[in-house]
Design a protein around this motif. Structure first.
Motif, short mmCIF file in Angstrom:
data_model
loop_
_atom_site.label_atom_id
_atom_site.label_comp_id
_atom_site.label_asym_id
_atom_site.label_seq_id
_atom_site.Cartn_x
_atom_site.Cartn_y
_atom_site.Cartn_z
N CYS A 96 0.84 -1.20 0.00
CA CYS A 96 0.00 0.00 0.00
C CYS A 96 0.87 1.24 0.00
O CYS A 96 2.08 1.18 0.20
N ASP A 102 -0.27 5.63 -12.46
CA ASP A 102 -1.55 4.95 -12.64
C ASP A 102 -1.56 4.27 -14.00
O ASP A 102 -0.65 4.45 -14.81
N ARG A 108 2.25 -2.30 -11.20
CA ARG A 108 0.98 -3.03 -11.18
C ARG A 108 1.14 -4.42 -11.80
O ARG A 108 0.64 -5.42 -11.28
N ILE A 112 0.29 -7.81 -9.73
CA ILE A 112 -0.90 -8.59 -10.07
C ILE A 112 -0.55 -9.89 -10.79
O ILE A 112 -1.13 -10.94 -10.54
N ASP A 143 -5.90 -6.26 -6.84
CA ASP A 143 -6.04 -4.82 -6.70
C ASP A 143 -7.25 -4.52 -5.82
O ASP A 143 -8.39 -4.91 -6.14
N GLU A 146 -10.14 -2.69 -7.58
CA GLU A 146 -10.90 -3.56 -8.49
C GLU A 146 -11.82 -4.48 -7.70
O GLU A 146 -12.97 -4.72 -8.09
N ASN A 152 -12.63 -2.63 -13.85
CA ASN A 152 -11.24 -2.49 -14.25
C ASN A 152 -10.77 -1.07 -13.98
O ASN A 152 -11.28 -0.11 -14.56
N CYS A 154 -7.55 -0.25 -14.33
CA CYS A 154 -6.20 -0.16 -14.90
C CYS A 154 -6.14 0.68 -16.15
O CYS A 154 -5.16 1.38 -16.39
N THR A 174 -7.49 4.97 -5.40
CA THR A 174 -6.11 5.02 -5.87
C THR A 174 -5.79 6.32 -6.58
O THR A 174 -4.69 6.49 -7.09
#
Length: 557
Positions: A96, A102, A108, A112, A143, A146, A152, A154, A174
């Motif tokens: 975190c 982003d 990410r 993931i 995530d 999510e 989504n 992303c 986020t």
């Protein structure tokens, strides 16, 4: 470590001082990743944090094995180690904090998908290599946004368009603020030219050049000193031969340690090697030192001297002949090998520089005479040093020639020029002015220290990076900075400088305090540099722009 904090937490029941009743362990990675155009550093920060958790687990496993394999295994200690290892293996993990990015980023993807290949690139930084080797971890992560929203999160930027179309009253957890780059910076493609020039010598040679020229801060004083040291004839220009000498010195500096190792290997022993033995060790192998006919450090009459007690400092004609025969054997072995053994480049360089083809007695005698610079019929350490340096320069001769030509590329000829080809529209540049030489040193700094660029953001790590960012300032941003500069400056007309006291007034009004924030850090750095250079300790308007160029480079909108 590097803007991340990793800790392990667990719930203990009351009255269980020895660990009984401990709940499931939770590893927490709390991070504030680097902002701006530094995707490779953000990836490294997160990967290193996850690696710390893996190391803790491995340590617990090793402790358990140690207890099981002890001379007198203790059931109590084994059980305690088993419990600790189980805690680490079954632990949960939360990552975190502020990722300062982003969309579909390397951070990410690693978190993931558990894996990132060296070939993968971030869409915003298509030309930036994120890692040189595969990165992976063993945690099962999802995530949180999510999972909470079932959507989504992303793809794309979650900005004003999301607020207009979403029925949710709050932004994604986020997301912090809209991307303000379009208000503050002109697009990269509208900037004059492409990326800032870099010398492209490669990091090793570039570092060797910087060390040879004693460049640390790349300030005006260092640039002038470098020019004077290279301008050997004092004519105010740097010609091709002077650049050749500079590059040769840089290569010697770059490969200095290898050169010293090769030099020292010349002075290893001789008795264990038979000249006509086809399996004789390479010239660069280890030999048993002999004291028969060489000059030695310590007492040459001490018969107890061995290879571990003495150091040969001079070689006779016979000893040099033996070494050169070993060079021949190495070259022959590589030529005749069906296994494709590669030629030792140092051996080939020595043969070339000494003119050795057949390695006959006359060739070897002539080679010895070339090496014997002082004519005393012995080859000492300095003469071997000179020989090996020459061999390295022979090996890298084509590269040095190419880089010498590159040093003069891109400049219109001003003096001492002549067309090399009737069809060539640009004459050959044969000398560099002080200004042109300085440009190449800026390019050298960019290669060693320059920031990376993405489709929108760019790192600011050098003064050239800062000036490029300033050229991208939008009219709106430039006007705002000018208005504030004029407001706090008391110089006439229209304010030309800001004193440290005036900058403090600005910081108090914006931050509410002194000593915090990126603006304080960057203004303080400017003042320190000027004080060190014995310049007036004030900010010019261009310095003021540079402060905020660095702020934008850090991603501080």
């Amino acid at each position: 470590q590097d803007r991340t904090l990793v800790t392990s937490l667990s719930v203990r029941s009351k009255g269980h001082k020895n660990g009984d009743g401990i709940g499931r362990m939770l590893n927490v990675v709390n991070c504030h990743l680097s902002a701006g155009a530094a995707p490779e550093r953000r990836l490294r920060q997160v990967h290193d944090a996850l690696e710390q958790i893996r190391k803790w687990t491995n340590k617990a496993t090793l402790t358990l094995e140690k207890q099981r394999n002890a001379n007198r295994p203790s059931p109590k200690n084994i059980q305690k180690a088993e419990d600790a290892q189980t805690q680490h293996v079954d632990a949960g993990t939360i990552v975190c904090g502020d990722f300062n990015s982003d969309g579909n980023t390397a951070v990410r993807k690693l978190l993931i998908e558990n894996l990132l290949e060296p070939e993968w690139r971030e869409p915003q930084y298509p030309h930036v290599q994120l890692t040189s080797k595969q990165r992976r971890h063993s945690h099962t992560l999802v995530d949180a946004a999510e999972l909470a929203y079932g959507t989504n999160v992303c793809d794309g930027d979650y900005g004003e368009n999301f607020l207009q179309t979403s029925t949710t009253s709050a932004r994604w957890p986020t997301y912090v603020v809209p991307n303000l780059a379009s208000l503050l910076l002109l697009p990269l493609e509208d900037d004059a030219g492409t990326q800032l020039p870099r010398t492209q010598f490669g990091p090793q040679v570039a570092k060797g050049l910087a060390e040879t020229l004693d460049l640390a801060e790349y300030c005006e004083f260092e640039m002038d000193r470098a020019f004077e040291s290279i301008d050997q004839d004092g004519n105010g220009c740097i010609d091709q031969s002077e650049i050749q000498a500079l590059l040769e010195s840089a290569y010697v500096a770059t490969y200095g340690r290898q050169i010293e190792e090769e030099r020292d290997k010349f002075f290893t022993g001789f008795q264990s090697v038979t000249v006509d033995n086809p399996n004789a060790e390479s010239l660069w192998g280890s030999f048993t030192s002999s004291t028969n006919s060489a000059s030695l450090i310590d007492n040459p009459n001490d018969s107890t001297n061995t290879s571990n007690q003495t150091s040969i400092t001079e070689l006779t004609r016979e000893q040099i002949s033996e070494k050169l025969i070993l060079v021949q054997q190495e070259l022959i072995a590589a030529t005749n090998s069906e296994a494709g053994v590669s030629v030792n480049t140092t051996a080939q360089g020595l043969a070339d520089i000494l003119g050795l083809v057949n390695f006959g007695k006359q060739e070897i005698d002539e080679a010895f005479d070339r090496m014997d610079l002082d004519g005393n019929n012995l080859i000492d350490v300095n003469e071997i040093q000179t020989l090996v340096e020459s061999a390295y320069l022979s090996i890298y001769g084509p590269k040095i020639e190419e880089q010498r030509t590159r040093f003069f590329r891109g400049f219109q000829s001003q003096t001492n020029t002549a067309p090399t080809d009737p069809g060539n529209t640009l004459p050959t540049q044969s000398s560099l002015t002080r200004e042109q030489f300085t440009e190449q040193l800026w390019a050298l700094q960019q290669e060693l220290e320059g920031g990376t660029e993405g489709s929108e953001l760019a790192e600011v790590r050098t003064e050239a990076d800062a000036q490029r960012m300033i050229r991208r300032f939008s009219p709106l941003l430039r006007t705002a900075l000018d208005d504030i500069f004029t407001h706090f400056s008391t110089d006439e007309p229209n304010g030309s400088t800001l004193t440290p006291e005036q900058v403090d007034q600005f910081l108090i009004q914006t931050n509410g305090a002194l000593g915090r924030g990126g603006t304080h850090i960057h203004t303080d750095a400017y003042f320190r540099r000027k004080q060190k250079a014995s310049q007036p300790v004030v900010l010019t308007r261009q310095d003021w722009y540079g402060v905020f160029a660095r702020e934008l480079g850090d991603g501080n909108w």
